[in-house]
Design a protein around this motif. Sequence first.
Motif, PDB file in Angstrom:
ATOM      1  N   VAL A  93      79.670  52.420 112.297  1.00 58.89           N
ATOM      2  CA  VAL A  93      81.089  52.209 111.965  1.00 58.89           C
ATOM      3  C   VAL A  93      81.665  53.443 111.284  1.00 58.89           C
ATOM      4  O   VAL A  93      82.784  53.883 111.586  1.00 58.89           O
ATOM      5  CB  VAL A  93      81.243  50.957 111.075  1.00 58.89           C
ATOM      6  N   PHE A  94      80.908  54.036 110.387  1.00 53.95           N
ATOM      7  CA  PHE A  94      81.387  55.233 109.682  1.00 53.95           C
ATOM      8  C   PHE A  94      81.621  56.383 110.660  1.00 53.95           C
ATOM      9  O   PHE A  94      82.667  57.059 110.606  1.00 53.95           O
ATOM     10  CB  PHE A  94      80.372  55.635 108.615  1.00 53.95           C
ATOM     11  N   VAL A  95      80.673  56.608 111.581  1.00 50.85           N
ATOM     12  CA  VAL A  95      80.831  57.679 112.561  1.00 50.85           C
ATOM     13  C   VAL A  95      82.006  57.388 113.474  1.00 50.85           C
ATOM     14  O   VAL A  95      82.802  58.290 113.814  1.00 50.85           O
ATOM     15  CB  VAL A  95      79.532  57.857 113.375  1.00 50.85           C
ATOM     16  N   GLY A  96      82.171  56.130 113.886  1.00 53.85           N
ATOM     17  CA  GLY A  96      83.301  55.774 114.727  1.00 53.85           C
ATOM     18  C   GLY A  96      84.631  55.994 114.048  1.00 53.85           C
ATOM     19  O   GLY A  96      85.598  56.458 114.681  1.00 53.85           O
ATOM     20  N   VAL A  97      84.735  55.686 112.773  1.00 51.29           N
ATOM     21  CA  VAL A  97      85.983  55.898 112.038  1.00 51.29           C
ATOM     22  C   VAL A  97      86.291  57.393 111.939  1.00 51.29           C
ATOM     23  O   VAL A  97      87.454  57.823 112.096  1.00 51.29           O
ATOM     24  CB  VAL A  97      85.881  55.252 110.637  1.00 51.29           C
ATOM     25  N   VAL A  98      85.275  58.226 111.688  1.00 52.63           N
ATOM     26  CA  VAL A  98      85.498  59.675 111.605  1.00 52.63           C
ATOM     27  C   VAL A  98      86.013  60.213 112.939  1.00 52.63           C
ATOM     28  O   VAL A  98      86.965  61.016 112.989  1.00 52.63           O
ATOM     29  CB  VAL A  98      84.197  60.384 111.187  1.00 52.63           C
ATOM     30  N   ILE A  99      85.403  59.765 114.055  1.00 55.09           N
ATOM     31  CA  ILE A  99      85.863  60.219 115.373  1.00 55.09           C
ATOM     32  C   ILE A  99      87.299  59.779 115.616  1.00 55.09           C
ATOM     33  O   ILE A  99      88.137  60.545 116.139  1.00 55.09           O
ATOM     34  CB  ILE A  99      84.923  59.686 116.464  1.00 55.09           C
ATOM     35  N   ASP A 142      67.047  54.417 135.283  1.00 49.51           N
ATOM     36  CA  ASP A 142      66.337  55.114 136.342  1.00 49.51           C
ATOM     37  C   ASP A 142      65.609  56.346 135.811  1.00 49.51           C
ATOM     38  O   ASP A 142      64.521  56.682 136.283  1.00 49.51           O
ATOM     39  CB  ASP A 142      67.319  55.531 137.434  1.00 49.51           C
ATOM     40  N   LEU A 143      66.187  57.013 134.827  1.00 49.01           N
ATOM     41  CA  LEU A 143      65.563  58.193 134.241  1.00 49.01           C
ATOM     42  C   LEU A 143      64.543  57.841 133.170  1.00 49.01           C
ATOM     43  O   LEU A 143      63.834  58.720 132.670  1.00 49.01           O
ATOM     44  CB  LEU A 143      66.632  59.124 133.647  1.00 49.01           C
ATOM     45  N   GLY A 144      64.463  56.566 132.775  1.00 48.05           N
ATOM     46  CA  GLY A 144      63.505  56.158 131.757  1.00 48.05           C
ATOM     47  C   GLY A 144      63.914  56.552 130.352  1.00 48.05           C
ATOM     48  O   GLY A 144      63.054  56.848 129.526  1.00 48.05           O
ATOM     49  N   LEU A 145      65.224  56.542 130.052  1.00 46.40           N
ATOM     50  CA  LEU A 145      65.720  56.962 128.744  1.00 46.40           C
ATOM     51  C   LEU A 145      66.412  55.796 128.055  1.00 46.40           C
ATOM     52  O   LEU A 145      67.013  54.934 128.708  1.00 46.40           O
ATOM     53  CB  LEU A 145      66.710  58.127 128.900  1.00 46.40           C
ATOM     54  N   LYS A 146      66.340  55.797 126.738  1.00 44.40           N
ATOM     55  CA  LYS A 146      67.058  54.805 125.951  1.00 44.40           C
ATOM     56  C   LYS A 146      68.455  55.298 125.606  1.00 44.40           C
ATOM     57  O   LYS A 146      69.425  54.542 125.648  1.00 44.40           O
ATOM     58  CB  LYS A 146      66.289  54.491 124.663  1.00 44.40           C
ATOM     59  N   ASP A 147      68.578  56.546 125.235  1.00 39.62           N
ATOM     60  CA  ASP A 147      69.869  57.162 124.922  1.00 39.62           C
ATOM     61  C   ASP A 147      69.926  58.521 125.603  1.00 39.62           C
ATOM     62  O   ASP A 147      68.916  59.201 125.784  1.00 39.62           O
ATOM     63  CB  ASP A 147      70.061  57.326 123.415  1.00 39.62           C
ATOM     64  N   MET A 148      71.140  58.921 125.949  1.00 42.51           N
ATOM     65  CA  MET A 148      71.338  60.239 126.548  1.00 42.51           C
ATOM     66  C   MET A 148      71.180  61.365 125.529  1.00 42.51           C
ATOM     67  O   MET A 148      70.880  62.496 125.895  1.00 42.51           O
ATOM     68  CB  MET A 148      72.724  60.324 127.198  1.00 42.51           C
ATOM     69  N   GLY A 149      71.411  61.080 124.270  1.00 44.12           N
ATOM     70  CA  GLY A 149      71.316  62.103 123.240  1.00 44.12           C
ATOM     71  C   GLY A 149      71.271  61.463 121.871  1.00 44.12           C
ATOM     72  O   GLY A 149      71.133  60.245 121.725  1.00 44.12           O
ATOM     73  N   SER A 150      71.412  62.307 120.851  1.00 46.56           N
ATOM     74  CA  SER A 150      71.365  61.818 119.461  1.00 46.56           C
ATOM     75  C   SER A 150      72.375  62.569 118.597  1.00 46.56           C
ATOM     76  O   SER A 150      72.149  62.742 117.402  1.00 46.56           O
ATOM     77  CB  SER A 150      69.948  61.982 118.904  1.00 46.56           C
ATOM     78  N   VAL A 151      73.467  63.007 119.205  1.00 43.35           N
ATOM     79  CA  VAL A 151      74.472  63.775 118.451  1.00 43.35           C
ATOM     80  C   VAL A 151      75.204  62.891 117.462  1.00 43.35           C
ATOM     81  O   VAL A 151      75.478  63.310 116.325  1.00 43.35           O
ATOM     82  CB  VAL A 151      75.453  64.446 119.427  1.00 43.35           C
ATOM     83  N   LEU A 152      75.504  61.663 117.870  1.00 42.14           N
ATOM     84  CA  LEU A 152      76.274  60.741 117.024  1.00 42.14           C
ATOM     85  C   LEU A 152      75.327  59.730 116.397  1.00 42.14           C
ATOM     86  O   LEU A 152      74.794  58.853 117.100  1.00 42.14           O
ATOM     87  CB  LEU A 152      77.339  60.019 117.855  1.00 42.14           C
ATOM     88  N   PRO A 153      75.062  59.807 115.100  1.00 35.90           N
ATOM     89  CA  PRO A 153      74.177  58.825 114.448  1.00 35.90           C
ATOM     90  C   PRO A 153      74.725  57.414 114.594  1.00 35.90           C
ATOM     91  O   PRO A 153      75.907  57.159 114.396  1.00 35.90           O
ATOM     92  CB  PRO A 153      74.162  59.271 112.982  1.00 35.90           C
ATOM     93  N   GLY A 154      73.843  56.502 114.964  1.00 32.41           N
ATOM     94  CA  GLY A 154      74.250  55.109 115.140  1.00 32.41           C
ATOM     95  C   GLY A 154      74.796  54.809 116.517  1.00 32.41           C
ATOM     96  O   GLY A 154      74.960  53.636 116.876  1.00 32.41           O
ATOM     97  N   GLY A 212      74.200  59.467 122.013  1.00 32.71           N
ATOM     98  CA  GLY A 212      74.814  60.719 122.415  1.00 32.71           C
ATOM     99  C   GLY A 212      76.298  60.556 122.688  1.00 32.71           C
ATOM    100  O   GLY A 212      76.867  59.460 122.618  1.00 32.71           O
ATOM    101  N   ILE A 213      76.948  61.685 123.014  1.00 22.64           N
ATOM    102  CA  ILE A 213      78.363  61.658 123.367  1.00 22.64           C
ATOM    103  C   ILE A 213      78.588  60.787 124.590  1.00 22.64           C
ATOM    104  O   ILE A 213      79.514  59.967 124.652  1.00 22.64           O
ATOM    105  CB  ILE A 213      78.863  63.091 123.635  1.00 22.64           C
ATOM    106  N   LEU A 214      77.722  60.932 125.591  1.00 21.06           N
ATOM    107  CA  LEU A 214      77.860  60.141 126.808  1.00 21.06           C
ATOM    108  C   LEU A 214      77.613  58.664 126.558  1.00 21.06           C
ATOM    109  O   LEU A 214      78.199  57.812 127.247  1.00 21.06           O
ATOM    110  CB  LEU A 214      76.889  60.676 127.868  1.00 21.06           C
ATOM    111  N   ASP A 215      76.773  58.325 125.593  1.00 18.95           N
ATOM    112  CA  ASP A 215      76.560  56.917 125.248  1.00 18.95           C
ATOM    113  C   ASP A 215      77.812  56.288 124.646  1.00 18.95           C
ATOM    114  O   ASP A 215      78.038  55.088 124.803  1.00 18.95           O
ATOM    115  CB  ASP A 215      75.390  56.793 124.264  1.00 18.95           C
ATOM    116  N   ARG A 216      78.614  57.090 123.986  1.00 16.84           N
ATOM    117  CA  ARG A 216      79.804  56.567 123.334  1.00 16.84           C
ATOM    118  C   ARG A 216      81.027  56.540 124.265  1.00 16.84           C
ATOM    119  O   ARG A 216      81.853  55.637 124.188  1.00 16.84           O
ATOM    120  CB  ARG A 216      80.131  57.408 122.096  1.00 16.84           C
TER     121      ARG A 216
END
Length: 527
Positions: free
Chosen positions: A263-269, A484-496, A499-503
């Motif tokens: 929530v904090f990261v979302g509010v900052v964005i 298909d790629l076997g990944l949980k998240d595309m990245g870890s740039v945004l805590p919580g 990644g950017i693509l996940d958001r």
Amino acid sequence: MAPDSLFSRSNQESGGPEDPAEGVRIIDPDEAAEAVERGEAVPRKGQDQPRYGDRPESPPTDVTPALRFPLADRADATAIERPRVAPVEPRVAEGSHEPVLSVEPATGETELPHWTEPATGEVPRVVVGEGDVAEQQRWSSFAAGATPRWRDEHELWDETDHVSELAEVDTAVGALDTSERQSHEAFLTFDDLQVPELPADRPRGSTDDPIRISSGQSRAAIPDRPTSNRGPVSGRPPERGRRAQNGEPASAGGAGRDVPQAVFVGVVIAVVALILFKLGPAASMILVEVVVVLAAVELFSALRRGGYRPATLLGLAAVVALPLAVYWRGEPAMPLVLFLTLVFSILWFLLGVGGSARPVPNIGVTLLAVVYVGVFGAFAALILDIPAEGVSILLVAVAGAVFYDVGGFFVGRQYGRTPLTTVSPNKTVEGLVGGLVACLLAVFVFAVLFGAGPFSAGQALVFGLFVAVAAPIGDLAESLFKRDLGLKDMGSVLPGHGGILDRFDGLLFVLPAAYYAVRLLDLVPGL
């Protein structure tokens, strides 16, 4: 029996011709008795006489056979009757009657007679020369009358008794291991499993239970991509994510998410985005360019982790150019950039820049990343290029996509029970409905109550339907790629968030839907 005599007699008595083909004839008892008396038939054996198929009697137990092998110590080897040996005519010298032994070297090959010719009676010659004396002594023990040495007489042998050495091995395995073993019940027990304790108001099996027990169907097996020895592009990454590998059953989403941090990261964005939107289209383009490029970097990195070898540098250049070209020259710039991307992707592999990687799948994933992130993200530049209302329309579209994610997360977390799809096991039908309702309300509030954009109430609802349909498709599309790629998240740039693509996965599909909804509703004349 003597069938010929009997048959002949019968035929003579009957006056008929003799039939040589006749083999069996039934005779009366008198004829049978006469045949036995004449010796032409054999009478039936008595009960005490042996018959065909009977087992012969066993020999007496107190009688020892005349020949046993090996011979006993008391046996006389010279008294044993041996088979007759064929006589051999020894070779004699010319002009003499004395036999001689050949001391000449071996004559080499010997031509044998044809197998159809009669036997010659010859035997191999004995060649006596300066051979190995020790070898001759060893063979001399087999002279006539000498008893052979047997392996059980180990005292006569110099070799080591290996059997005794094996018996002295300390480590016993298999059936030789008689030590105390752990029982199957003790080995398969789960008493040492550390199960997290739950409060009384949270029963086992609730949505936030760390131990999930479900009878949901597991993920269907996904066939591997065809591989080739011409280069990389494996069908599967070496390590797969836990959910992608095990196919977790549907449950309330976000069980492992740090909600306050998210929530904090979302509010900052949101604050940063509102400030840039307030500054106008040019400042908003900076935000669009940063988000699109970072999302493309994450996607190309994920593709490489998944075993692909895309033209990353070329793809990133196309993604960077697309929003700028569209903002500068409008919608016709898209096909030009895509054409150049395809041409240079082919040259990338023709010139060997891509190494030995397979060109067809890697060109395909390069174009996929450019279209998925670059082209879809460039629609934000098209919306910003709308005179006077571009920033407001983009704000309403972004609000609808964001509130779809927020509503779907909290409703699915609280009420989610029905799985939506195996592609994303954590998404539920209840969460989807909650996200759609939240999206429609957000669009209506921003467009009608706050007055953002040239929307009427009806146009806002129609615009909200476009956004509400596109947002879950974009969300599930990214889940499909990650699985298909076997990944949980595309990245870890945004805590919580990941990644950017996940958001912003849903927003990538919302932007084209919003742009064409504006044109369909004719919100801006002349667009």
